[in-house]
Design a protein around this motif. Sequence first.
Motif, PDB file in Angstrom:
ATOM      1  N   PHE A  52     -21.381  -8.816  85.577  1.00 13.61           N
ATOM      2  CA  PHE A  52     -21.883  -8.897  84.211  1.00 13.61           C
ATOM      3  C   PHE A  52     -22.110 -10.350  83.852  1.00 13.61           C
ATOM      4  O   PHE A  52     -21.525 -11.261  84.441  1.00 13.61           O
ATOM      5  CB  PHE A  52     -20.934  -8.235  83.203  1.00 13.61           C
ATOM      6  CG  PHE A  52     -19.677  -8.994  82.916  1.00 13.61           C
ATOM      7  CD1 PHE A  52     -19.616  -9.898  81.867  1.00 13.61           C
ATOM      8  CD2 PHE A  52     -18.548  -8.813  83.697  1.00 13.61           C
ATOM      9  CE1 PHE A  52     -18.451 -10.605  81.607  1.00 13.61           C
ATOM     10  CE2 PHE A  52     -17.382  -9.505  83.446  1.00 13.61           C
ATOM     11  CZ  PHE A  52     -17.333 -10.413  82.398  1.00 13.61           C
ATOM     12  N   CYS A  53     -23.001 -10.582  82.906  1.00  9.61           N
ATOM     13  CA  CYS A  53     -23.210 -11.899  82.329  1.00  9.61           C
ATOM     14  C   CYS A  53     -23.604 -11.713  80.877  1.00  9.61           C
ATOM     15  O   CYS A  53     -24.114 -10.658  80.499  1.00  9.61           O
ATOM     16  CB  CYS A  53     -24.226 -12.730  83.102  1.00  9.61           C
ATOM     17  SG  CYS A  53     -25.889 -12.075  83.108  1.00  9.61           S
ATOM     18  N   SER A  54     -23.339 -12.728  80.062  1.00  9.99           N
ATOM     19  CA  SER A  54     -23.591 -12.607  78.623  1.00  9.99           C
ATOM     20  C   SER A  54     -24.785 -13.451  78.193  1.00  9.99           C
ATOM     21  O   SER A  54     -25.119 -14.456  78.828  1.00  9.99           O
ATOM     22  CB  SER A  54     -22.348 -13.015  77.843  1.00  9.99           C
ATOM     23  OG  SER A  54     -22.007 -14.352  78.113  1.00  9.99           O
ATOM     24  N   PHE A  55     -25.394 -13.009  77.100  1.00 13.35           N
ATOM     25  CA  PHE A  55     -26.549 -13.682  76.510  1.00 13.35           C
ATOM     26  C   PHE A  55     -26.350 -13.751  74.998  1.00 13.35           C
ATOM     27  O   PHE A  55     -25.781 -12.834  74.408  1.00 13.35           O
ATOM     28  CB  PHE A  55     -27.834 -12.889  76.781  1.00 13.35           C
ATOM     29  CG  PHE A  55     -28.261 -12.863  78.215  1.00 13.35           C
ATOM     30  CD1 PHE A  55     -29.260 -13.704  78.674  1.00 13.35           C
ATOM     31  CD2 PHE A  55     -27.658 -11.994  79.114  1.00 13.35           C
ATOM     32  CE1 PHE A  55     -29.653 -13.678  80.005  1.00 13.35           C
ATOM     33  CE2 PHE A  55     -28.044 -11.958  80.442  1.00 13.35           C
ATOM     34  CZ  PHE A  55     -29.040 -12.806  80.890  1.00 13.35           C
ATOM     35  N   THR A  56     -26.850 -14.801  74.391  1.00 16.22           N
ATOM     36  CA  THR A  56     -26.820 -14.898  72.938  1.00 16.22           C
ATOM     37  C   THR A  56     -28.092 -14.330  72.314  1.00 16.22           C
ATOM     38  O   THR A  56     -28.152 -14.137  71.114  1.00 16.22           O
ATOM     39  CB  THR A  56     -26.635 -16.357  72.476  1.00 16.22           C
ATOM     40  OG1 THR A  56     -27.668 -17.156  73.052  1.00 16.22           O
ATOM     41  CG2 THR A  56     -25.267 -16.890  72.894  1.00 16.22           C
ATOM     42  N   ILE A  80     -24.313 -10.219  92.813  1.00 20.13           N
ATOM     43  CA  ILE A  80     -22.954  -9.707  92.622  1.00 20.13           C
ATOM     44  C   ILE A  80     -21.935 -10.595  93.334  1.00 20.13           C
ATOM     45  O   ILE A  80     -20.854 -10.868  92.815  1.00 20.13           O
ATOM     46  CB  ILE A  80     -22.858  -8.247  93.122  1.00 20.13           C
ATOM     47  CG1 ILE A  80     -23.671  -7.326  92.203  1.00 20.13           C
ATOM     48  CG2 ILE A  80     -21.413  -7.784  93.229  1.00 20.13           C
ATOM     49  CD1 ILE A  80     -23.973  -5.955  92.798  1.00 20.13           C
ATOM     50  N   GLU A  81     -22.292 -11.064  94.518  1.00 21.38           N
ATOM     51  CA  GLU A  81     -21.389 -11.880  95.341  1.00 21.38           C
ATOM     52  C   GLU A  81     -21.502 -13.381  95.035  1.00 21.38           C
ATOM     53  O   GLU A  81     -20.963 -14.198  95.769  1.00 21.38           O
ATOM     54  CB  GLU A  81     -21.668 -11.615  96.818  1.00 21.38           C
ATOM     55  CG  GLU A  81     -21.362 -10.183  97.210  1.00 21.38           C
ATOM     56  CD  GLU A  81     -21.848  -9.807  98.606  1.00 21.38           C
ATOM     57  OE1 GLU A  81     -22.525 -10.640  99.270  1.00 21.38           O
ATOM     58  OE2 GLU A  81     -21.555  -8.675  99.030  1.00 21.38           O
ATOM     59  N   SER A  82     -22.230 -13.731  93.980  1.00 23.46           N
ATOM     60  CA  SER A  82     -22.406 -15.130  93.548  1.00 23.46           C
ATOM     61  C   SER A  82     -23.060 -15.996  94.613  1.00 23.46           C
ATOM     62  O   SER A  82     -22.790 -17.197  94.697  1.00 23.46           O
ATOM     63  CB  SER A  82     -21.065 -15.744  93.121  1.00 23.46           C
ATOM     64  OG  SER A  82     -20.499 -14.994  92.078  1.00 23.46           O
ATOM     65  N   ARG A  83     -23.909 -15.412  95.426  1.00 22.10           N
ATOM     66  CA  ARG A  83     -24.644 -16.171  96.446  1.00 22.10           C
ATOM     67  C   ARG A  83     -25.997 -16.579  95.853  1.00 22.10           C
ATOM     68  O   ARG A  83     -27.052 -16.148  96.296  1.00 22.10           O
ATOM     69  CB  ARG A  83     -24.817 -15.340  97.714  1.00 22.10           C
ATOM     70  CG  ARG A  83     -23.512 -15.064  98.431  1.00 22.10           C
ATOM     71  CD  ARG A  83     -23.707 -14.307  99.745  1.00 22.10           C
ATOM     72  NE  ARG A  83     -24.065 -12.913  99.531  1.00 22.10           N
ATOM     73  CZ  ARG A  83     -25.235 -12.360  99.877  1.00 22.10           C
ATOM     74  NH1 ARG A  83     -26.170 -13.070 100.480  1.00 22.10           N
ATOM     75  NH2 ARG A  83     -25.474 -11.078  99.632  1.00 22.10           N
TER      76      ARG A  83
END
Length: 97
Positions: A52-56, A80-83
């Motif tokens: 997940f990631c957030s946005f304003t 997902i694996e931050s690659r």
Amino acid sequence: MELSYIYILKCSDGTFYTGVTSDLEQRVQEHQGGKHGDSYTAQRLPVELVYFCSFTDINLAIEFEKKIKKWSRAKKLALIESRYDDLPALAKKVFKK
């Protein structure tokens, strides 16, 4: 300022579901509980929140969600694996000769 979230769920059959919400915890609980019986995730329970990631800005969240939905499985896994360094290469189309 209300945050919006992009999220990716891993379903029991190994597929991914991507969505957008303003209440991540509640939305994941709705998916897990099969709230919408005819939905994609309700047929593939249990689900696991894997990203997940957030946005304003909700409009940016929706735009990014639409992009992710078009990505290949390999590109979603890299996210997902931050690659993050792998993402550009996974966007390139490979043509067979």
